[in-house]
Design an enzyme around this catalytic site. Structure first.
Site, PDB file in Angstrom:
ATOM      1  N   GLN A 100       0.749  -1.088  -0.262  1.00  0.00           N
ATOM      2  CA  GLN A 100      -0.659   0.002  -0.155  1.00  0.00           C
ATOM      3  C   GLN A 100       1.226   1.510  -0.379  1.00  0.00           C
ATOM      4  O   GLN A 100       1.747   1.044   0.930  1.00  0.00           O
ATOM      5  CB  GLN A 100      -0.701  -0.005   1.367  1.00  0.00           C
ATOM      6  N   ASP A 134       9.209 -10.038  -8.959  1.00  0.00           N
ATOM      7  CA  ASP A 134       8.045  -8.378  -8.231  1.00  0.00           C
ATOM      8  C   ASP A 134       8.231  -8.094  -9.769  1.00  0.00           C
ATOM      9  O   ASP A 134       7.790  -8.291 -11.189  1.00  0.00           O
ATOM     10  CB  ASP A 134       8.444  -8.238  -8.016  1.00  0.00           C
ATOM     11  N   HIS A 166       7.310  -1.172  -6.882  1.00  0.00           N
ATOM     12  CA  HIS A 166       7.102  -2.194  -6.131  1.00  0.00           C
ATOM     13  C   HIS A 166       8.637  -2.772  -5.698  1.00  0.00           C
ATOM     14  O   HIS A 166       9.355  -3.095  -6.118  1.00  0.00           O
ATOM     15  CB  HIS A 166       6.415  -2.918  -5.993  1.00  0.00           C
ATOM     16  N   ASN A 179      26.864   2.764   1.325  1.00  0.00           N
ATOM     17  CA  ASN A 179      27.814   3.471   0.813  1.00  0.00           C
ATOM     18  C   ASN A 179      27.871   5.261   0.890  1.00  0.00           C
ATOM     19  O   ASN A 179      28.080   6.112   0.831  1.00  0.00           O
ATOM     20  CB  ASN A 179      27.750   3.553  -0.725  1.00  0.00           C
ATOM     21  N   THR A 181      24.944   7.219   1.150  1.00  0.00           N
ATOM     22  CA  THR A 181      23.979   7.844   0.703  1.00  0.00           C
ATOM     23  C   THR A 181      22.793   7.169   0.919  1.00  0.00           C
ATOM     24  O   THR A 181      22.874   5.875   0.892  1.00  0.00           O
ATOM     25  CB  THR A 181      24.574   7.796  -0.805  1.00  0.00           C
ATOM     26  N   SER A 348       4.341  -6.711   1.784  1.00  0.00           N
ATOM     27  CA  SER A 348       5.875  -6.926   1.039  1.00  0.00           C
ATOM     28  C   SER A 348       6.733  -5.536   1.154  1.00  0.00           C
ATOM     29  O   SER A 348       7.837  -6.293   0.640  1.00  0.00           O
ATOM     30  CB  SER A 348       4.981  -6.181  -0.375  1.00  0.00           C
TER      31      SER A 348
END
Length: 404
Positions: A100, A134, A166, A179, A181, A348
């Site tokens: 969602q 996916d 997703h 890393n 970031t 998920s």
């Protein structure tokens, strides 16, 4: 944003015993999955039957399952089911992603304490391969170690690139780079294989998912773990789909037997996971979602991206005895298509935390089979969460990888 969970109409298989006569009027064609008996050669049988019954051949399966998908009339499907080489014919169905739209999860699972994950900003990478079955993955996302040579498209278009977001989000929770970031994943730098079985709208079919499972099984010598944050309506017959003619279950059992560990979403309908597949299958690790807003136990944190109660079963999460473990799944920050980031919620989002945990375990226990991986994750889990609102009264272990 509206919760979207896979909606599947799991129709019964075409029985070989009942063969209605062909109608005098034209029958509308529909999609079917044909499962062949052991010993049948999938490609030749598929081509022969497609030609004989004027069927539009889809995909041929030869690793997790022997069979194929095709579009044909119901009369043709019934005729195909009578062939002695055919085990059963199953109408195809639709599935949608378990998320969602609306990242504390890594913290709550204590991945930063894992000596295998080594989260320290130095971009050390966990040597493990994970399939993301996916919507695909953003193939050039700067914060992901995408194994593009292993990309597979079982859906629409010609690429495994993610047009939805997703699959990229799932991949980030599993293995975003350490890393300094963006975000960091459970198993930083894990090689993520994009296996696209859902389209840009987050929809797909059983046949496309079986194509993905078949591909993963063909590469079981390389892929240790697979993530399936999707599902549809269905049940577990306790016999790998051989009693209730469930081709996807049969395929997953073969893939697990080949050594691939599967983590799957419990679903977002506030329902018993026993009513949803692959969540109901005993051979997988089924994951429910925890509402956690600050990455710490104890409860009391204010909600952020959506309303829920901190440190409890997420109000959308499915539940029941088929759930094997719980993990954070509410307001999870992760990578997104277009090289970006996004915060969304769902089982998920809980599932890739467990997939990443399984990847960490496999990196140091390469010979461990899927059942051993599941047991290790459950044994390492904690009960440090509030299960008072859990409808099934079962306090599943909460994912914790500090010792991995």
């Amino acid at each position: 944003m509206l919760k979207t969970l896979l909606t599947v109409l799991f129709a019964g298989a075409v029985a070989a015993a009942s063969t209605p006569a062909a109608s005098a009027t034209a029958e509308p064609a529909r999609d079917y999955i044909v499962v062949l008996r052991d010993g049948a050669e999938p490609t030749s049988v598929a081509n022969e039957q497609a030609r004989l019954h004027s069927a539009a051949l889809g995909r041929v399966y030869s690793h997790a399952l022997r069979g194929y998908s095709a579009r044909m009339t119901p009369g043709a499907a019934a005729a195909v089911a009578q062939d002695s080489r055919v085990l059963f014919v199953q109408p195809d169905g639709e599935v949608h992603i378990d998320a969602q739209t609306l990242p504390t999860g890594i913290n709550r699972a204590d991945a930063e304490l894992s000596t295998t994950a080594k989260i320290n900003g130095a971009d050390e990478r966990v040597d493990v391969d994970v399939a993301v079955i996916d919507t695909g993955i953003d193939l050039d996302h700067p914060d992901l170690n995408v194994y593009t040579a292993g990309a597979k498209n079982c859906s629409t278009g010609n690429s495994a690139d993610d047009g939805n977001g997703h699959g990229t989000h799932v991949a980030g929770t599993i293995g975003a780079l350490d890393n300094a970031t963006g975000v960091v994943g459970m198993a930083p730098g894990a090689r993520v294989w994009p296996v696209r079985v859902l389209n840009n709208a987050g929809s797909g079919s059983f046949s496309s998912i079986i194509c993905g499972i078949d591909y993963v099984t063909a590469h079981a010598a390389q892929i240790e773990v697979a993530n399936m944050s999707l599902g549809g309506l269905g049940t577990d017959d306790g016999n790998c789909g051989n009693t209730n003619n469930d081709a996807m279950h049969r395929a997953i059992c073969a893939s697990v037997a080949a050594g691939v560990t599967y983590a799957v979403a419990a679903g977002n309908e506030t329902d018993n996971a026993a009513n949803h597949v692959p969540a109901a299958y005993d051979e997988v690790i089924t994951v429910s979602a925890l509402a956690d807003f600050n990455g710490s136990p104890g409860g009391g944190a204010a909600s952020t991206c959506r309303s829920d109660v901190d440190d409890t079963l997420a109000d959308f999460s499915n539940f029941g005895p088929d759930v094997d473990i719980i993990a954070p799944g509410v307001c999870i920050l992760s990578s997104w298509k277009g090289g970006g980031y996004n915060t969304i919620s769902g089982t998920s989002m809980a599932t890739p935390h467990v997939t990443g945990g399984a990847a960490l375990y496999k990196a140091t226990h390469p010979s461990a089979g899927p059942a051993a991986v599941k047991s290790a994750l459950q044994a390492a889990g904690t009960t440090d969460w509030n299960a008072a609102g859990d409808p099934d009264g079962i306090k599943e272990k909460l994912l914790n990888v500090a010792g991995f």
